[in-house]
Design a protein around this motif. Structure first.
Motif, short mmCIF file in Angstrom:
data_model
loop_
_atom_site.label_atom_id
_atom_site.label_comp_id
_atom_site.label_asym_id
_atom_site.label_seq_id
_atom_site.Cartn_x
_atom_site.Cartn_y
_atom_site.Cartn_z
N ASN A 175 -4.05 -29.51 74.85
CA ASN A 175 -5.05 -30.32 75.54
C ASN A 175 -5.76 -31.31 74.64
OD1 ASN A 175 -4.92 -29.42 78.24
ND2 ASN A 175 -5.87 -27.49 77.62
N TYR A 176 -5.00 -31.97 73.74
CA TYR A 176 -5.66 -32.89 72.82
C TYR A 176 -6.16 -34.16 73.51
CZ TYR A 176 -4.57 -30.52 68.43
OH TYR A 176 -4.52 -29.65 67.38
N GLU A 177 -5.32 -34.67 74.43
CA GLU A 177 -5.65 -35.92 75.11
C GLU A 177 -6.17 -36.99 74.15
OE1 GLU A 177 -8.02 -34.81 78.48
OE2 GLU A 177 -6.43 -33.53 79.22
N ASN A 225 -6.06 -34.97 59.17
CA ASN A 225 -6.50 -33.98 60.15
C ASN A 225 -7.91 -34.26 60.66
OD1 ASN A 225 -4.14 -32.48 60.01
ND2 ASN A 225 -4.89 -31.25 58.30
N LEU A 226 -8.59 -35.20 60.02
CA LEU A 226 -9.98 -35.46 60.37
C LEU A 226 -10.16 -36.77 61.15
CD1 LEU A 226 -11.52 -34.54 56.88
CD2 LEU A 226 -11.16 -33.03 58.84
N VAL A 227 -9.06 -37.41 61.48
CA VAL A 227 -9.11 -38.68 62.22
C VAL A 227 -8.23 -38.56 63.45
CG1 VAL A 227 -8.87 -41.18 62.01
CG2 VAL A 227 -9.02 -39.78 59.97
N THR A 228 -8.71 -39.07 64.56
CA THR A 228 -7.85 -39.04 65.74
C THR A 228 -7.07 -40.34 65.88
OG1 THR A 228 -9.48 -39.97 67.26
CG2 THR A 228 -9.53 -37.58 66.94
N LEU A 229 -5.97 -40.24 66.62
CA LEU A 229 -5.17 -41.42 66.93
C LEU A 229 -6.03 -42.47 67.64
CD1 LEU A 229 -2.50 -42.97 67.31
CD2 LEU A 229 -2.09 -41.60 69.36
N SER A 283 -8.31 -36.81 71.75
CA SER A 283 -8.80 -36.39 70.44
C SER A 283 -7.66 -35.87 69.57
CB SER A 283 -9.86 -35.31 70.61
OG SER A 283 -9.28 -34.20 71.27
N LEU A 284 -6.50 -36.45 69.74
CA LEU A 284 -5.33 -36.02 68.98
C LEU A 284 -5.50 -36.33 67.49
CD1 LEU A 284 -2.33 -35.08 68.96
CD2 LEU A 284 -1.71 -37.46 69.32
N PRO A 285 -5.54 -35.29 66.64
CA PRO A 285 -5.67 -35.59 65.20
C PRO A 285 -4.38 -36.22 64.68
CG PRO A 285 -6.11 -33.25 65.67
CD PRO A 285 -5.49 -33.85 66.91
N MET A 286 -4.54 -37.21 63.80
CA MET A 286 -3.37 -37.86 63.23
C MET A 286 -2.49 -36.86 62.51
SD MET A 286 -3.22 -40.89 64.11
CE MET A 286 -2.06 -41.70 63.03
N GLY A 287 -3.11 -35.90 61.84
CA GLY A 287 -2.33 -34.89 61.11
C GLY A 287 -1.40 -34.15 62.04
N PHE A 288 -1.87 -33.91 63.27
CA PHE A 288 -1.01 -33.21 64.22
C PHE A 288 0.13 -34.11 64.68
CE2 PHE A 288 0.46 -31.21 68.02
CZ PHE A 288 0.46 -29.88 67.67
N LEU A 289 -0.21 -35.33 65.04
CA LEU A 289 0.82 -36.27 65.49
C LEU A 289 1.89 -36.49 64.42
CD1 LEU A 289 1.78 -38.34 67.64
CD2 LEU A 289 0.29 -40.02 66.55
N CYS A 290 1.44 -36.45 63.17
CA CYS A 290 2.36 -36.76 62.07
C CYS A 290 3.08 -35.54 61.52
CB CYS A 290 1.61 -37.45 60.93
SG CYS A 290 1.03 -39.08 61.39
N TYR A 291 2.92 -34.37 62.14
CA TYR A 291 3.53 -33.23 61.47
C TYR A 291 5.06 -33.27 61.46
CZ TYR A 291 4.73 -29.62 65.03
OH TYR A 291 5.30 -28.89 66.03
#
Lengths: 332, 332
Positions: B117-119, A96-100, B121-129
């Motif tokens: 509106n992540y564009e 959650n603390l790293v962006t893609l 700054s998409l957190p990996m945790g979000f992408l990986c949910y």
């Protein structure tokens, strides 16, 4: 006196070779005298791009390499990554603390993605391995991580995550680590073309037989224009000299040899015989110690180190969970 | 007879509202009679985009909502996601089985990334949910997952991971799940503009006071062209009728009311009074049960459900680790 904590390790994808020795093992033998050193066998990280059978076969082989080159289980804590599930938990929270975008810009990852030709089939586990490394480093509260030049971006990534964690959940739970550059150059492969690597088949393995070492030394790339003994030879890029630089102890004599070779009159065979003898002398006691080691002892050393390391990991995670307020049943 | 296993749950980001009741809670009360139902409070998933304080405050509130609407802890297993670290471990392993490209193409994730509106700054945790959801579903060996239309791609993603896992590590360790479409429509917000949502402030909360419910009903969007009682009114898109459809039981009378309203001669106030009475009658017993609940009991119910669920998770992970050959100390 508080000793500094060092985290280092290897992926158990094959037996270790002289490149490992020069690049990291040698300095670990020194580091264990002055620091609290954790050596992690990174089997989970290896799983991002390796077969499970290869990995589990090589765990004890790598342990034997460690012990035979002089790492001492009384001084160094050996641990198996997959046996500390807290590492996967911390990785999950760090995600959650790293962006893609940030991971895609990581230079080390970028290079490796290109090398492996992933293109559109990039596994998330591979893309995220810097996050997993951040968990490895911080869960043991490492102060220093010995790395090669190409791995410095990984430590920067770790420290960015630490700063983000501290800003989000509070200071002092996880801490930044410093990269320590290995003081020796990478060892080239015997073909002179790339760094020594087991998968490229151009490395001298620590557990190679006397005959295998001899064969590899005599296959070494020297100077293709050095055809007659009397021809002047090139020292730079000459694999034999690179290995002599790393392993031959009489540096004055080595300078004389280089001058002689450059001028002409020193043959490759003579030089390779010297290197062969040097490497045989270096590896013989390692091989002898290695042959005396058995699987059960290696497993016990790894198990007891892993237990010790896991206690540290569990303690860190208790603090992490508390800072993140995900210790619901403890706090309510 | 083997009962089917159902996994469902909510992110504890606020108290539950009538939209949750219509969309999922109501059917869970029925499902618990015939199936083995796990209801997960997804606090880790909520952490991808929510504050830790909000989450930990709402865990017991959501538990109270569950019990007060008729979920029965003897029939339904409640569990807290963060208290089952095996879920993060399984997520970690699944990450090697999903590509970045596949996650970026997931329609549900795509939509939510746009909404938020992540564009860059998409957190990996979000992408990986979706990977985390795959772990949630499969660790409990769920057969069915009740979802809305928009969540079907998440189940497809889960099943893809399961097939990849089975092909890589062996069949029968984790299994595919079926999406069960909730049989009721989503409830619109009182503003008629979007679905009812606590964050949009357009939902009637299950624990709203009598006065709050009344206020919200009388604020409801109806037909802006229905100015005089005698004017013909629009039924479609009229929030009051949508709520009556969901909660008013005398369907024949409701059809008469719709016809009357469409023709003209039925005023909004009269209609809103009817809806208010309907909702007050519906919520009063829920509120009464809710007021009788205390935090300690809720915590105990959640704790004992979590313990039971964790046993299942630990069992699955034992098989997963064995299939993946990362149970080194057990196998050697």
């Amino acid at each position: 006196m508080l000793m500094s904590i060092i985290l280092t390790g290897d992926r158990p994808t094959g037996k270790l070779h002289l490149g490992h020795y020069v690049g990291s093992l040698k300095s670990r033998v020194e580091l264990q005298e002055k620091h609290e050193q954790y050596v992690m066998i990174a089997d989970l990280q290896a799983m991002t791009d390796n077969n499970a059978d290869i990995i589990s076969t090589n765990i004890l082989e790598v342990m034997k390499d460690y012990i035979s080159i002089g790492l001492n289980p009384d001084k160094t804590t050996f641990l198996l990554q997959s046996a500390i599930p807290e590492l996967t938990e911390l990785t999950f929270y760090y995600m959650n603390l790293v962006t893609l975008g940030r991971l895609e810009r990581n230079p080390t990852v970028k290079t490796e993605i290109q090398q492996k030709n992933y293109e559109n089939s990039l596994p998330m586990g591979f893309l995220c391995y810097p996050v997993s490394q951040a968990a490895d480093i911080t869960i043991f509260q490492a102060d220093f991580v010995p790395v090669g030049n190409d791995q410095i971006p990984m430590i920067e990534q770790t420290n960015e995550i630490v700063r983000k964690f501290s800003a989000t959940y509070g200071e002092g739970i996880v801490k930044e680590a410093k990269a320590v550059l290995s003081n020796t150059q990478r060892l080239v492969g015997i073909d002179g073309k790339a760094k020594a690597s087991k998968s490229l088949g151009n490395a001298i393995i620590l557990s190679d037989s006397e005959e295998e070492i001899r064969r590899k030394v005599f296959e070494m790339y020297t100077d293709p224009n050095h055809i007659h003994v009397s021809d002047p030879g090139k020292v730079e890029g000459n694999v034999v000299f690179e290995y002599l630089d790393a392993f031959y102890e009489d540096k004055n004599h080595l300078e004389d040899l280089k001058a002689h070779y450059a001028k002409g009159g020193l043959g490759d065979v003579k030089l390779k015989k010297l290197l062969n003898q040097t490497l045989q002398d270096f590896i013989a006691p390692i091989r002898e110690r290695r042959n005396a080691l058995n699987d059960a002892d290696m497993k016990n050393i790894l198990l007891s180190g892993t237990k010790k390391a896991r206690e540290v990991a569990v303690r860190t995670m208790k603090n992490v969970r508390s800072a993140m307020k995900i210790n619901f049943f403890e706090q309510h």
